[in-house]
Design an enzyme around this catalytic site. Structure first.
Site, PDB file in Angstrom:
ATOM      1  N   GLY A  11       0.802  -1.228   0.000  1.00  0.00           N
ATOM      2  CA  GLY A  11       0.000   0.000   0.000  1.00  0.00           C
ATOM      3  C   GLY A  11       0.825   1.264   0.000  1.00  0.00           C
ATOM      4  N   ASP A  34       2.281  -9.141   1.416  1.00  0.00           N
ATOM      5  CA  ASP A  34       1.022  -8.516   1.029  1.00  0.00           C
ATOM      6  C   ASP A  34       0.112  -9.635   0.535  1.00  0.00           C
ATOM      7  OD1 ASP A  34       0.098  -5.450   0.441  1.00  0.00           O
ATOM      8  OD2 ASP A  34      -0.909  -6.836  -0.922  1.00  0.00           O
ATOM      9  N   TYR A 140     -13.725   3.519  10.272  1.00  0.00           N
ATOM     10  CA  TYR A 140     -12.253   3.593  10.256  1.00  0.00           C
ATOM     11  C   TYR A 140     -11.748   4.148  11.590  1.00  0.00           C
ATOM     12  CZ  TYR A 140      -7.655   5.366   8.687  1.00  0.00           C
ATOM     13  OH  TYR A 140      -6.321   5.662   8.549  1.00  0.00           O
TER      14      TYR A 140
HETATM   15  N1  SER Z   1      -5.581   9.226   5.202  1.00  0.00           N
HETATM   16  C1  SER Z   1      -6.590   8.633   6.020  1.00  0.00           C
HETATM   17  C2  SER Z   1      -7.942   8.789   5.457  1.00  0.00           C
HETATM   18  O1  SER Z   1      -8.209   9.831   4.881  1.00  0.00           O
HETATM   19  C3  SER Z   1      -6.578   9.232   7.385  1.00  0.00           C
HETATM   20  O2  SER Z   1      -5.731   8.531   8.191  1.00  0.00           O
HETATM   21  O3  SER Z   1      -8.740   7.923   5.611  1.00  0.00           O
END
Ligand code: SER
Length: 317
Positions: A11, A34, A140
């Site tokens: 990634g 990966d 998230y």
């Molecule tokens: N870059 C990430 C996102 O925008 C934040 O940690 O989900």
């Protein structure tokens, strides 16, 4: 930290962290893995296909290579996570739990990125402190807060050396980020060079913290090398280096490409997420406990990104 497993190495972070770690610790001491083959990572060091959700395979890679540190970079990012929260939870938490369990069985240290996404609308927005209210409203962010707590638990309960950074949006020019709210701050460079214009999905006036990849890589190694006796915190440290809105980065790009224009087609999910995140973090604990100091500000980052992406795309614009 001498013999390292990187999980999710293909990634945005892994594709640059693996070469960086190999330059610091030696190629043969960094095993990249990966779920897919990654030719670029297999060229200059060990690479194995590994499903992070399979604890048996992860444990066998650690045992076979006699590894002592696990970098768990597996994550479904904020915007894409909202499209399938159950999958995001399963992947984000499953990979972390496996990494922690393998670490417990094989006495490894563990690094996991956390995020500005661990904060939410009830956190203080300006100078967001290290220790404060964390009630994120994305799956998230919920995974990140849970991951921080779980990692601290493994340290308290089992003595596992777990450490983590709350990364801002990471600006980089090698591998694109996949489905985050801060992705605009990478995409904008490609579109500015290719087309001289960009349509931004994030509102013009929303501030978010960002960091340039070279600072992010250095922060990871400095944290993992820090004297544990000096660490009051572990999971996870606020780190910051610049904060800007889409309008501010567009103006900085215009200093190099005067004809660059930007319009907006706001994505409702990114709108809501970006407004729920901090404007800028207070990273004084990272500075005090392990000496964090960013080197790249917006001006330097924009100049470097434009040069790197022009070269990558073969443009002379
Ligand atoms: N870059 C990430 C996102 O925008 C934040 O940690 O989900």
């Amino acid at each position: 930290m001498k013999k390292i497993l990187v999980v999710g190495a293909g990634g945005q972070i892994g594709s640059e962290l693996v070469p960086y770690l190999r330059s610091v610790y030696g190629s043969h001491n960094v095993v990249a893995t990966d779920v897919r083959e990654c030719k670029n990572l297999a060229e200059d060091g060990p690479f194995e296909v590994l499903d992070a959700l399979n604890p048996t395979t992860m444990a066998s890679v650690v045992a076979r290579h006699n590894l002592d540190t696990i970098f768990n970079l597996v994550a479904l990012l904020s915007a894409v996570g909202e499209r399938n929260p159950q999958m995001a939870w399963g992947l984000n938490m499953g990979a972390l739990l496996n990494a922690l369990e393998v670490a417990r069985q094989h006495s490894c240290a563990v690094f996991t990125p956390s995020s500005i996404g661990a904060f939410g609308p009830t956190s203080p927005k300006d100078g967001t402190p290290q220790d404060t209210i964390m009630q994120p409203t994305t799956i998230y962010g919920i995974c990140k807060v849970t991951g921080e707590l779980l990692s601290n638990y493994y340290t308290q309960k089992y003595g596992i050396d777990t450490r983590s950074l709350r990364f801002p949006g990471i600006i980089s020019n090698k591998t694109l980020p996949g489905g985050g709210t801060t992705d605009y701050a990478v995409e904008i460079f490609y579109e500015a060079i290719r087309n001289g214009k960009y349509t931004c999905a994030v509102p013009s006036d929303v501030y978010m913290d960002m960091i340039y990849m070279p600072d992010a890589l250095r922060a990871i190694v400095e944290l993992m090398e820090a004297d544990p006796a000096k660490l009051v915190h572990r999971n996870s440290f606020n780190v910051a280096s610049m904060s800007f809105t889409p309008e501010i980065i567009a103006a900085e790009i215009r200093k190099h490409i005067p004809e660059f224009t930007m319009d907006y087609d706001i994505d409702p999910v990114k709108d809501q997420i970006s407004r729920s995140w901090p404007n800028y973090l207070d990273d004084s604990c990272a500075r005090e406990e392990w000496g964090w100091k960013p080197k790249w500000d917006l001006e330097l980052t924009v100049a470097d990104m434009l040069e790197a992406i022009r070269y990558k795309l073969g443009h002379n614009r």
